[in-house]
Design a protein around this motif. Structure first.
Motif, PDB file in Angstrom:
ATOM      1  N   ILE A  72       6.853 -15.796  13.268  1.00 20.94           N
ATOM      2  CA  ILE A  72       5.655 -15.049  12.852  1.00 20.94           C
ATOM      3  C   ILE A  72       6.075 -13.811  12.065  1.00 20.94           C
ATOM      4  O   ILE A  72       5.527 -13.522  10.994  1.00 20.94           O
ATOM      5  N   LEU A  73       7.044 -13.096  12.585  1.00 20.27           N
ATOM      6  CA  LEU A  73       7.497 -11.863  11.942  1.00 20.27           C
ATOM      7  C   LEU A  73       8.160 -12.128  10.596  1.00 20.27           C
ATOM      8  O   LEU A  73       8.064 -11.309   9.680  1.00 20.27           O
ATOM      9  N   GLN A  74       8.786 -13.292  10.462  1.00 15.70           N
ATOM     10  CA  GLN A  74       9.417 -13.650   9.196  1.00 15.70           C
ATOM     11  C   GLN A  74       8.361 -13.805   8.110  1.00 15.70           C
ATOM     12  O   GLN A  74       8.548 -13.357   6.971  1.00 15.70           O
ATOM     13  N   ARG A  75       7.227 -14.403   8.476  1.00 14.85           N
ATOM     14  CA  ARG A  75       6.137 -14.557   7.511  1.00 14.85           C
ATOM     15  C   ARG A  75       5.549 -13.194   7.138  1.00 14.85           C
ATOM     16  O   ARG A  75       5.220 -12.948   5.975  1.00 14.85           O
ATOM     17  N   VAL A  76       5.426 -12.333   8.127  1.00 13.83           N
ATOM     18  CA  VAL A  76       4.916 -10.981   7.865  1.00 13.83           C
ATOM     19  C   VAL A  76       5.863 -10.238   6.927  1.00 13.83           C
ATOM     20  O   VAL A  76       5.432  -9.615   5.944  1.00 13.83           O
ATOM     21  N   ALA A  77       7.152 -10.292   7.228  1.00  9.94           N
ATOM     22  CA  ALA A  77       8.145  -9.580   6.421  1.00  9.94           C
ATOM     23  C   ALA A  77       8.153 -10.087   4.978  1.00  9.94           C
ATOM     24  O   ALA A  77       8.245  -9.292   4.025  1.00  9.94           O
ATOM     25  N   PHE A  78       8.044 -11.402   4.797  1.00  4.30           N
ATOM     26  CA  PHE A  78       8.031 -11.970   3.448  1.00  4.30           C
ATOM     27  C   PHE A  78       6.800 -11.493   2.677  1.00  4.30           C
ATOM     28  O   PHE A  78       6.887 -11.149   1.491  1.00  4.30           O
ATOM     29  N   THR A  79       5.661 -11.461   3.361  1.00  6.65           N
ATOM     30  CA  THR A  79       4.423 -10.994   2.724  1.00  6.65           C
ATOM     31  C   THR A  79       4.546  -9.531   2.310  1.00  6.65           C
ATOM     32  O   THR A  79       4.190  -9.148   1.187  1.00  6.65           O
ATOM     33  N   VAL A  80       5.046  -8.711   3.221  1.00  2.00           N
ATOM     34  CA  VAL A  80       5.230  -7.287   2.919  1.00  2.00           C
ATOM     35  C   VAL A  80       6.166  -7.114   1.726  1.00  2.00           C
ATOM     36  O   VAL A  80       5.905  -6.316   0.812  1.00  2.00           O
ATOM     37  N   PHE A  81       7.242  -7.870   1.729  1.00  2.00           N
ATOM     38  CA  PHE A  81       8.230  -7.776   0.659  1.00  2.00           C
ATOM     39  C   PHE A  81       7.594  -8.060  -0.704  1.00  2.00           C
ATOM     40  O   PHE A  81       7.763  -7.285  -1.653  1.00  2.00           O
ATOM     41  N   GLU A  82       6.853  -9.159  -0.804  1.00  2.00           N
ATOM     42  CA  GLU A  82       6.273  -9.559  -2.083  1.00  2.00           C
ATOM     43  C   GLU A  82       5.184  -8.597  -2.538  1.00  2.00           C
ATOM     44  O   GLU A  82       5.141  -8.198  -3.709  1.00  2.00           O
ATOM     45  N   ILE A  83       4.291  -8.217  -1.635  1.00  2.00           N
ATOM     46  CA  ILE A  83       3.188  -7.321  -2.001  1.00  2.00           C
ATOM     47  C   ILE A  83       3.719  -5.943  -2.385  1.00  2.00           C
ATOM     48  O   ILE A  83       3.331  -5.358  -3.402  1.00  2.00           O
ATOM     49  N   ALA A  84       4.624  -5.398  -1.565  1.00  2.00           N
ATOM     50  CA  ALA A  84       5.169  -4.066  -1.833  1.00  2.00           C
ATOM     51  C   ALA A  84       5.985  -4.061  -3.120  1.00  2.00           C
ATOM     52  O   ALA A  84       5.906  -3.122  -3.923  1.00  2.00           O
ATOM     53  N   LYS A  85       6.765  -5.120  -3.339  1.00  2.00           N
ATOM     54  CA  LYS A  85       7.596  -5.190  -4.550  1.00  2.00           C
ATOM     55  C   LYS A  85       6.718  -5.206  -5.805  1.00  2.00           C
ATOM     56  O   LYS A  85       6.974  -4.459  -6.757  1.00  2.00           O
ATOM     57  N   GLN A  86       5.688  -6.041  -5.805  1.00  2.00           N
ATOM     58  CA  GLN A  86       4.808  -6.132  -6.977  1.00  2.00           C
ATOM     59  C   GLN A  86       4.062  -4.825  -7.208  1.00  2.00           C
ATOM     60  O   GLN A  86       3.872  -4.387  -8.350  1.00  2.00           O
ATOM     61  N   ALA A  87       3.630  -4.185  -6.111  1.00  2.00           N
ATOM     62  CA  ALA A  87       2.909  -2.914  -6.234  1.00  2.00           C
ATOM     63  C   ALA A  87       3.808  -1.824  -6.802  1.00  2.00           C
ATOM     64  O   ALA A  87       3.389  -1.024  -7.642  1.00  2.00           O
ATOM     65  N   VAL A  88       5.058  -1.795  -6.355  1.00  2.00           N
ATOM     66  CA  VAL A  88       6.011  -0.801  -6.845  1.00  2.00           C
ATOM     67  C   VAL A  88       6.325  -1.043  -8.326  1.00  2.00           C
ATOM     68  O   VAL A  88       6.383  -0.105  -9.125  1.00  2.00           O
ATOM     69  N   LEU A  89       6.488  -2.310  -8.687  1.00  2.00           N
ATOM     70  CA  LEU A  89       6.781  -2.641 -10.079  1.00  2.00           C
ATOM     71  C   LEU A  89       5.619  -2.269 -11.004  1.00  2.00           C
ATOM     72  O   LEU A  89       5.817  -1.945 -12.177  1.00  2.00           O
ATOM     73  N   LYS A  90       4.400  -2.316 -10.461  1.00  2.00           N
ATOM     74  CA  LYS A  90       3.218  -1.920 -11.243  1.00  2.00           C
ATOM     75  C   LYS A  90       3.009  -0.409 -11.223  1.00  2.00           C
ATOM     76  O   LYS A  90       2.027   0.087 -11.769  1.00  2.00           O
ATOM     77  N   LYS A  91       3.941   0.279 -10.517  1.00  2.00           N
ATOM     78  CA  LYS A  91       3.898   1.748 -10.425  1.00  2.00           C
ATOM     79  C   LYS A  91       2.611   2.264  -9.772  1.00  2.00           C
ATOM     80  O   LYS A  91       2.070   3.302 -10.147  1.00  2.00           O
ATOM     81  N   MET A  92       2.155   1.530  -8.774  1.00  2.00           N
ATOM     82  CA  MET A  92       1.007   1.989  -8.004  1.00  2.00           C
ATOM     83  C   MET A  92       1.421   3.170  -7.141  1.00  2.00           C
ATOM     84  O   MET A  92       2.538   3.197  -6.612  1.00  2.00           O
ATOM     85  N   PRO A  93       0.551   4.168  -6.965  1.00  2.00           N
ATOM     86  CA  PRO A  93       0.897   5.300  -6.088  1.00  2.00           C
ATOM     87  C   PRO A  93       0.994   4.832  -4.641  1.00  2.00           C
ATOM     88  O   PRO A  93       0.310   3.888  -4.225  1.00  2.00           O
ATOM     89  N   GLN A  94       1.830   5.499  -3.877  1.00  2.00           N
ATOM     90  CA  GLN A  94       2.088   5.074  -2.496  1.00  2.00           C
ATOM     91  C   GLN A  94       0.834   5.051  -1.644  1.00  2.00           C
ATOM     92  O   GLN A  94       0.669   4.178  -0.792  1.00  2.00           O
ATOM     93  N   GLU A  95      -0.095   6.014  -1.869  1.00  2.00           N
ATOM     94  CA  GLU A  95      -1.318   6.049  -1.055  1.00  2.00           C
ATOM     95  C   GLU A  95      -2.195   4.823  -1.288  1.00  2.00           C
ATOM     96  O   GLU A  95      -3.053   4.502  -0.461  1.00  2.00           O
ATOM     97  N   GLN A  96      -1.988   4.115  -2.412  1.00  2.00           N
ATOM     98  CA  GLN A  96      -2.710   2.869  -2.650  1.00  2.00           C
ATOM     99  C   GLN A  96      -1.944   1.664  -2.115  1.00  2.00           C
ATOM    100  O   GLN A  96      -2.538   0.665  -1.703  1.00  2.00           O
ATOM    101  N   ILE A  97      -0.623   1.766  -2.120  1.00  2.00           N
ATOM    102  CA  ILE A  97       0.197   0.650  -1.625  1.00  2.00           C
ATOM    103  C   ILE A  97       0.035   0.473  -0.117  1.00  2.00           C
ATOM    104  O   ILE A  97      -0.021  -0.656   0.389  1.00  2.00           O
ATOM    105  N   ILE A  98      -0.051   1.579   0.613  1.00  2.00           N
ATOM    106  CA  ILE A  98      -0.110   1.517   2.080  1.00  2.00           C
ATOM    107  C   ILE A  98      -1.262   0.648   2.581  1.00  2.00           C
ATOM    108  O   ILE A  98      -1.046  -0.295   3.352  1.00  2.00           O
ATOM    109  N   PRO A  99      -2.537   0.919   2.181  1.00  2.00           N
ATOM    110  CA  PRO A  99      -3.627   0.062   2.666  1.00  2.00           C
ATOM    111  C   PRO A  99      -3.552  -1.365   2.130  1.00  2.00           C
ATOM    112  O   PRO A  99      -3.985  -2.314   2.797  1.00  2.00           O
ATOM    113  N   LEU A 100      -3.020  -1.527   0.901  1.00  2.00           N
ATOM    114  CA  LEU A 100      -2.878  -2.867   0.330  1.00  2.00           C
ATOM    115  C   LEU A 100      -1.931  -3.714   1.177  1.00  2.00           C
ATOM    116  O   LEU A 100      -2.238  -4.871   1.516  1.00  2.00           O
TER     117      LEU A 100
END
Length: 314
Positions: free
Chosen positions: A97-125
């Motif tokens: 279960i945690l592996q799926r969570v970690a993979f999801t976090v990795f992909e969403i956070a990586k794409q958000a960072v690459l799009k230069k989203m501010p951290q306060e928007q990345i957190i709830p996303l």
């Protein structure tokens, strides 16, 4: 072929640091074996995350961005592992279960960072996608027949991240509501105990909640504390604290004075003078003159002074 580097980002050291931090904040209700699981899983997924970022030649991240993504992995691995443990999900199912969570976090956070989203928007996303992924992972296990409705609902009802946020908010509220009177009492207490043995100070500090303990520690660290507090205010505060405490049994001022006189009599005068050299005049007078002293020392404080002298002259 040499491993690609992200300048300033040592993912192995960072993963170790995050795992160490996780170990320090694992809730008290989590047993030793489960605590080890939490720390190990945080370390494992942070290592995997950092390793993937370092090896990915299709992206160009700086150390702050790589650290942020890996930190998201560590934080959510920590919180959801606590949720699974508290809901008593079978240990054999947790890592999947945690592996799926970690993979999801990795992909969403990586794409958000690459799009230069501010951290306060990345957190709830990230949180939104974690909740969706977590529920989906539980639903899939239920469909396979390895999880029932009760277990799924138990896991979904847990939210360690909310529990920690609530605890922090309560502690901050206590600190914000701390009255001037309480702060003065804590400062007075710090003045009284600052020359006590470290073990004694540690024991006293353990009796206070976190906000009060932090205030006490701040005052204990002040080198010139005695110049910042009026001695009359200090005496009044100590008297008020004394009145709020139950009177110890088998304790009287006469008995305490006899004990102090015995200590002074059987000790080197210079040694006693050195012990009390930084104390207030009333305390010096009380120790050196004994029953002849006119110092108005509360019984509870007198007993503390006596015990302190006994410890220092052993």
């Amino acid at each position: 072929m040499a491993e690609r580097k992200i300048e300033g980002f040592d993912h192995k050291a960072f993963a170790k640091n995050l795992a160490g931090q996780a170990g320090q904040v694992v809730p008290a209700d989590i047993g030793a074996d489960d605590k080890k699981f939490v720390v190990d899983i945080v370390y494992k997924f942070c290592i995997l995350s950092g390793d993937a970022l370092v090896k990915d030649e299709t992206i160009n991240l700086n150390s702050a961005q790589a650290s942020l993504i890996t930190q998201f992995i560590g934080e959510w691995s920590f919180h959801k592992s606590i949720d699974l443990i508290r809901s008593k999900i079978d240990p054999s199912l947790r890592e999947g279960i945690l592996q799926r969570v970690a993979f999801t976090v990795f992909e969403i956070a990586k794409q958000a960072v690459l799009k230069k989203m501010p951290q306060e928007q990345i957190i709830p996303l990230v949180e939104h996608h974690v909740n969706v992924c977590f529920k989906q992972a539980l639903d899939d296990l239920k469909k396979k027949g390895v999880l029932d409705d009760k277990a799924e609902q138990a896991a979904l009802s847990q939210s360690n991240i909310d529990a920690m946020a609530q605890t922090q908010a309560q502690e901050e509220a206590i600190g914000a509501d701390m009255s001037d009177t309480k702060i003065l009492k804590l400062a007075s207490l710090a003045l009284l105990i600052r020359n006590f043995p470290d073990a004694k100070i540690k024991s006293i500090l353990s009796k206070f909640n976190k906000p009060e303990r932090e205030v006490l520690l701040q005052y204990l660290a002040m080198q010139d504390l005695e110049t910042k507090i009026d001695t009359k205010i200090t005496q009044r505060c100590l008297n008020e604290m004394k009145q709020a405490l139950p009177e110890p049994q088998n304790m009287s001022m006469e008995r305490i004075q006899r004990r102090i006189c015995k200590i002074v009599k059987n000790s080197d005068k210079e040694e006693i003078s050195n012990i009390i050299k930084d104390e207030r005049p009333q305390i010096k007078e009380f120790v050196l003159l004994g029953s002849n002293s006119d110092a108005n020392i509360p019984l509870k404080v007198a007993n503390v002074i006596c015990k302190y002298l006994e410890e220092k002259t052993l």
